[in-house]
Design a protein around this motif. Structure first.
Motif, PDB file in Angstrom:
ATOM      1  N   UNK A 145     -15.363 -14.058  21.787  1.00 55.98           N
ATOM      2  CA  UNK A 145     -15.728 -15.039  22.814  1.00 55.98           C
ATOM      3  C   UNK A 145     -16.656 -16.108  22.244  1.00 55.98           C
ATOM      4  N   UNK A 180      -5.717 -12.911  20.548  1.00 54.87           N
ATOM      5  CA  UNK A 180      -5.260 -12.109  19.404  1.00 54.87           C
ATOM      6  C   UNK A 180      -5.759 -12.691  18.084  1.00 54.87           C
ATOM      7  N   UNK A 214      -4.338  -7.791  20.907  1.00 56.55           N
ATOM      8  CA  UNK A 214      -5.410  -7.168  21.696  1.00 56.55           C
ATOM      9  C   UNK A 214      -4.935  -5.815  22.225  1.00 56.55           C
ATOM     10  N   UNK A 273     -16.217  -2.180  26.388  1.00 59.09           N
ATOM     11  CA  UNK A 273     -15.430  -3.413  26.251  1.00 59.09           C
ATOM     12  C   UNK A 273     -15.347  -4.143  27.586  1.00 59.09           C
ATOM     13  N   UNK A 295     -18.582  -5.734  28.443  1.00 58.83           N
ATOM     14  CA  UNK A 295     -18.782  -6.959  27.643  1.00 58.83           C
ATOM     15  C   UNK A 295     -17.994  -8.119  28.222  1.00 58.83           C
ATOM     16  N   UNK A 296     -16.745  -7.851  28.628  1.00 60.29           N
ATOM     17  CA  UNK A 296     -15.904  -8.946  29.152  1.00 60.29           C
ATOM     18  C   UNK A 296     -16.403  -9.403  30.525  1.00 60.29           C
ATOM     19  N   UNK A 298     -18.693 -12.272  30.958  1.00 57.65           N
ATOM     20  CA  UNK A 298     -18.217 -13.652  30.807  1.00 57.65           C
ATOM     21  C   UNK A 298     -17.531 -14.184  32.062  1.00 57.65           C
ATOM     22  N   UNK A 308     -18.300 -22.070  31.700  1.00 60.46           N
ATOM     23  CA  UNK A 308     -17.304 -22.628  30.760  1.00 60.46           C
ATOM     24  C   UNK A 308     -15.940 -22.048  31.107  1.00 60.46           C
ATOM     25  N   UNK A 360     -12.952 -22.335  29.829  1.00 59.81           N
ATOM     26  CA  UNK A 360     -12.089 -21.793  28.766  1.00 59.81           C
ATOM     27  C   UNK A 360     -12.503 -20.348  28.407  1.00 59.81           C
ATOM     28  N   UNK A 361     -13.822 -20.111  28.493  1.00 57.72           N
ATOM     29  CA  UNK A 361     -14.315 -18.762  28.188  1.00 57.72           C
ATOM     30  C   UNK A 361     -13.964 -17.818  29.334  1.00 57.72           C
ATOM     31  N   UNK A 396     -10.398 -16.899  29.213  1.00 56.02           N
ATOM     32  CA  UNK A 396     -10.188 -15.908  28.142  1.00 56.02           C
ATOM     33  C   UNK A 396     -10.617 -14.517  28.624  1.00 56.02           C
ATOM     34  N   UNK A 397     -11.715 -14.489  29.370  1.00 55.01           N
ATOM     35  CA  UNK A 397     -12.202 -13.204  29.891  1.00 55.01           C
ATOM     36  C   UNK A 397     -11.178 -12.613  30.858  1.00 55.01           C
ATOM     37  N   UNK A 435      -8.187 -11.347  29.022  1.00 49.58           N
ATOM     38  CA  UNK A 435      -8.486 -10.068  28.366  1.00 49.58           C
ATOM     39  C   UNK A 435      -8.441  -8.924  29.377  1.00 49.58           C
ATOM     40  N   UNK A 438      -4.982  -8.061  30.392  1.00 50.65           N
ATOM     41  CA  UNK A 438      -4.264  -7.336  29.327  1.00 50.65           C
ATOM     42  C   UNK A 438      -4.631  -5.856  29.294  1.00 50.65           C
TER      43      UNK A 438
END
Lengths: 137, 909
Positions: free
Chosen positions: A11, A25, B429, B444, B447-448, B451, B456, B458-459, B462-463, B466, B469
């Protein structure tokens, strides 16, 4: 200062301009090769004329870059990166890097950096964009 | 003479200076330590007694365990050189003090001498090899570590001879002073090395030497994660147990045999001195002339078994014989086999330990685990003193068993280390989370989650990606909750993300999307409705009155979900309607056809491959890949033709996927020869589906050098998966031809300009060296295909790498994965050795010197499978203008290849 987990490194990398286009990935694959080091204030990261083996990213703290005469040429902060130029130029370190605060730095080895650039062209383009921004006419 | 000597020892000219410096250093410290060791042992047996040996071992072990902690600390704050130098200073001072104190000897002094002798020896062994590792990689180790070990034995022999010759005349004080002098010389030599030799470059910084402050926990975790390291250390502990048991057993034997002798201390010292001199001579011969050759001839995996088999034989014999002969054999096994063969084996095997902990493993092994072994054996010997032979026998069996494990794990560890130097971009991943524990998964998620609140986007995206997934339904609620304050654009991206997950039909998601379309902007409403329609949550009747063309797509999906003959008919009409509109709508129609797998539109979609817009062409190819089936055999030729004529990789890949669905084996050759590098995986899948019917065509292309290497390699890879036995049968013949060609390209490319200094042959040189690289890639990929080796790209990359360690590990991996004969032929080409050495190897392999002429070279290039090589050949011919050159070039006019044809014409002009 807390060290980061693999996902936290990923991140963090996403925030860095050269990696912002990458998916999870790819980010994790890069994060796998990242080392984390905690430096104290005034601790040297590298000095002039050393062989450049790594590129650094500032996760926490700040770093000062100094020329041969020990003049501060640039101060870098969180999410900035440095020390890749000499790797690309294949020359010895042209400046010294010293921590201005207690800092957590992430670093990637030279070989891994080259592997990223050759495998992910978008990173190479981001580097170019980054360098292009510094060119003034 | 110098060259011959270097060749006999297997030394490359550029490394000889550093090598001899290290040899001198080894002789100096080893002489010093061994004078002390032999002297202290004989004085100990005489004045303290063998019964105190276990106690001395215990004290030595405790001292070594504590001092190893100091040593590790020293290594963390300085470098291997500095630690070596500090230990040498300390030893020199101690020896001088000892020489002074020996004028008034006592029981405690002899005891302390014995302890000091062991401690110094262990310290120097560990630090010397650590210091050495900074300048050598695995392949260097195989060639030169035997020599360094020999140097150690030279020192051993020198000390033994010195004791034999001077002990009687000059006494122990003189000898200890000589030991101090040798130690001072080693300090001077190590300084020279540090100043003049260049250490090897290693990207993976050893945790021990890293600047950051790593916790011991992290180092320990790395160690436990490497089963090879764990078993290597266990093996080392067993060796230490055997060493101590053997020493105890032969000391006990010596005491019994020499107790009737009037000057038993001198007699034992002299006997040990003689034995050590012989053992040292044996070790020198083995180290210099045989060890390297044995490793090269039989491989490290077989050499590993020599020490355990010798010890098993020794202890089996010791049950029945208790003579001086068996004691000599025991001394030979202890000092000769363990210190020569086993020590060299260890120094090679340590390359399998992860780079990050290699240094620490060596230190901990020599100073800590070996001491633990010593402590353990001393305790056991205190209780089992009468059963020492039985104990030794059991240990030998343990040693043999653990050697099997180490042998099995070594190649895997080397490959793993090689992978450490590269980045594995193939690992997703999802692959990673499969291997983590529940606790790690919980961490994990935590941690995600941190976020999800970030500003932000984009972050945050991504979180969310994740978390999705992780495929855990419970995570949907916090994800949806986090979307409340997000922008509409972010929500649209979220909907796209959802399409790829198994949660797209979840009621929570559907309700959320329904909520969004109530009061959002037009864009999000369209996106949301399309999402709902695809899943049958929109009634088509509600859309009939809407004339907005964007709603057409929504309506079609809705009609398809509310199945009835009328609805399906209407949906088809609407798709036709969309197809007749402008590009945006055609694209929507194609997306619907692909999503709904509408085979009836095949011909219409096929025609769209010629549509003026590239986007439509691509979408059409994608759609075809979704709707093609075996019923479309009639389109086979057309698809193949389209693949050949299209330069767009996206279109080619999707048309290949269409061919995969038709699955017709008679067109294998055409498919392979029209495959580009980006399409390899698709072609592979396509032909794999055809099964054994594909074997003859695959073998034909693979064996034929006139086809391009990438196509031949593709055939090799597919063949290995369809029928590995067929590939194995033909592999040797194919590889031998390729290796010979690789030698040809390499030598010609390297020697060309020297042979024709007056001509500018730079282009030709480049063509030859490129062909060489291509041949090597082909060979390694083919070896990889025929063995269990998956990471051939990594291997090729590492072999081309300037980094010595990666190169050395790649060589080791290659050796472990191909036949001995093939490796012997290819290794001189890949080794980082001079041209002269490579040419000698060629002569040895093929029984003749390499020779070539320009004509012969051009002739080979002209017939090469590479278009580039043929163009270069014409270029050089036109430049050099040999007799009949025009005739040569003319034959290419009218060539099927337009570029080639044009090029030939240009030259003739």
């Amino acid at each position: 200062m807390k060290q980061l987990s693999l996902i936290e490194i990923s991140f963090f990398l996403k925030k860095i301009s050269i990696f912002e286009e990458l998916d999870l990935d790819f980010l994790l694959s890069i994060a796998d090769k990242i080392s984390q080091d905690i430096y104290d204030k005034d601790e040297k990261i590298f000095i002039i004329d050393q062989n450049p083996l790594k590129m650094y990213f500032i996760n926490e703290g700040s770093v000062g870059l100094y020329d041969r005469k020990n003049n501060l040429i640039k101060t870098l902060f969180k999410e900035n990166f440095f020390a890749e130029e000499d790797i690309f130029k294949n020359s010895l370190r042209s400046y010294s890097a010293i921590c201005l605060k207690d800092s957590l730095l992430l670093s990637i080895p030279k070989e891994a950096l080259f592997a990223i650039i050759s495998e992910i062209p978008s990173v190479a383009i981001s580097f170019l964009k980054n360098y292009a921004k510094r060119i003034y006419f | 003479m110098k060259k011959r000597f270097q060749k006999a020892l297997g030394i490359y000219p550029k490394e000889s200076q550093t090598l001899f410096r290290f040899v001198r250093l080894a002789i100096f410290w080893s002489s010093s330590c061994n004078i002390l060791f032999i002297l202290s042992t004989s004085l100990f047996i005489e004045h303290v007694g063998a019964k105190f040996i276990p106690l001395s071992y215990m004290i030595i072990a405790i001292i070594l365990i504590f001092s190893s902690i100091i040593l590790i600390y020293l290594l963390r704050i300085s470098s291997p050189y500095k630690v070596f130098s500090k230990v040498a200073y300390f030893a020199a001072i101690s020896l001088i003090i000892l020489a002074i104190l020996l004028s008034k000897p006592s029981f405690y002094l002899y005891f302390s001498m014995q302890v000091l002798a062991y401690v110094f020896l262990e310290f120097f062994i560990a630090n010397f090899w650590n210091f050495l590792d900074q300048y050598h990689d695995l392949q260097d180790a195989k060639r030169t570590y035997g020599i360094y070990n020999t140097a150690y034995f030279l020192g051993f022999m020198l000390s033994g001879t010195l004791i034999n010759q001077t002990y009687e005349k000059l006494g122990k004080i003189f000898l200890i002073s000589i030991a101090a002098l040798f130690m001072i010389l080693s300090i001077i030599e190590s300084k020279k090395i540090h100043k003049k030799a260049k250490p090897i470059e290693e990207d993976m910084v050893d945790l021990l030497f890293s600047k950051g402050k790593r916790g011991l926990k992290s180092i320990l975790r790395q160690f436990i994660k490497s089963p090879f390291s764990v078993f290597l250390i266990i093996s080392s502990i067993i060796v230490e147990l055997i060493r101590n048991t053997t020493e105890f057993s032969y000391f006990k034997g010596l005491e019994n045999i020499f107790k009737i002798h009037p000057n038993s201390d001198r007699a034992i010292a002299e006997f040990l001195g003689k034995c050590n001199a012989f053992v040292a001579a044996f070790s020198i011969i083995i180290g210099i002339f045989f060890y390297r050759r044995f490793v090269k001839r039989f491989g490290i995996k077989k050499i590993l078994f020599i020490p355990p088999i010798i010890f098993l034989s020794l202890y089996s014999g010791w049950f029945f014989y208790h003579s001086l002969f068996i004691i000599v054999i025991a001394i030979f096994s202890d000092k000769g086999v363990l210190d020569t063969i086993d020590e060299n084996n260890f120094n090679i095997l340590i390359s399998g330990v992860p780079s990050k902990i290699k240094g620490i493993v060596r230190i901990i092994n020599n100073s800590f685990f070996e001491s633990v072994g010593m402590l353990f054996s001393s305790i056991l010997l205190l209780f089992l003193s009468s059963n020492n032979i039985m104990f030794g026998f059991v240990l030998s069996i343990g040693f043999l068993s653990i050697t099997f494990l180490v042998k099995y794990l070594f190649p895997k560890a080397i490959l793993k280390n090689l992978k450490e130097t590269s980045i594995c971009f193939q690992k997703s991943f999802k692959d990673r989370i499969k291997k983590i524990s529940k606790k790690e998964l919980k961490e994990l998620k935590e941690d995600i989650f941190a976020y999800l609140d970030t500003k932000e986007e984009k972050i945050k995206l991504l979180a969310i990606e994740s978390l999705l997934k992780l495929e855990d339904k419970k995570l949907l609620l916090p994800i949806i909750h986090s979307l409340k304050k997000s922008s509409e654009n972010f929500k649209k991206k979220f909907l796209e993300l959802l399409e790829k997950t198994p949660f797209s039909y979840e009621p929570l998601i559907i309700e959320t999307v329904k909520e969004w379309i109530k009061n959002s902007s037009y864009d999000l409403v369209i996106k949301g409705k399309l999402y709902l329609a695809k899943r049958g949550f929109i009634d088509p009747k509600d859309l009939f009155q809407n004339n907005d063309p964007f709603f057409l797509s929504i309506m079609i999906y809705a009609l398809k979900r509310f199945e009835s003959p009328e609805n399906l008919k209407l949906a088809k009409e609407k798709i036709e309607e969309l197809l007749s509109k402008k590009e945006t709508f055609i694209l929507s129609a194609l997306e619907i056809i692909a999503f709904e797998k509408e085979k009836d539109f095949f011909e219409k979609v096929w025609n769209l491959l010629d549509y003026p817009s590239k986007n439509v062409q691509r979408k059409a190819a994608y759609t075809l890949s979704k709707i093609t089936s075996k019923d479309h055999l009639a389109f086979l030729e057309k698809i193949l033709k389209k693949i050949k004529n299209s330069s767009d990789s996206f279109i080619r890949i999707h048309l290949l996927q269409s061919l995969e669905k038709i699955c017709y084996p008679k067109i294998i050759k055409e498919i392979i020869l029209s495959t580009n590098s980006q399409e390899i995986r698709h072609t592979e899948n396509l032909i794999l589906k055809m099964g054994k019917k594909a074997i003859p065509s695959l073998l034909f292309i693979l064996k034929n050098q006139k086809y391009q290497e990438r196509h031949r390699l593709l055939c090799g890879k597919i063949l290995s998966r369809i029928h590995l036995e067929t590939l194995t049968v033909h592999l040797k013949e194919i590889l031998e031809n390729e290796i010979k060609s690789a030698y040809f390209y390499y030598f010609s490319g390297t020697l060309l300009q020297k042979k024709y200094p007056m001509e500018d042959l730079n282009l030709l040189k480049k063509a030859l060296l490129t062909s060489y690289k291509s041949k090597i890639s082909f060979i390694i990929h083919l070896i990889g295909a025929s063995s269990s080796l998956e990471d051939t790209d990594l291997l090729i990359h590492s072999l081309r790498n300037d980094q010595e360690i990666a190169h050395a590990h790649a060589m080791e991996t290659l050796e472990q994965n191909c036949s001995f004969k093939i490796f012997q032929k290819i290794s001189p080409l890949l080794d980082q050795i001079s041209l002269e050495y490579k040419m000698e190897a060629y002569e040895k392999i093929y029984g003749k010197k390499f020779n070539f002429t320009l004509n012969n070279l051009l002739n080979i290039l002209e017939n090469s499978s590479s278009l580039f090589n043929r163009i270069v050949a014409i270029n050089v011919l036109a430049k050099l203008k040999p007799p009949n050159w025009k005739k040569f070039v003319k034959k290419y006019i009218g060539s099927k290849n337009e570029i080639f044809n044009q090029y030939a014409r240009e030259f003739l002009k």
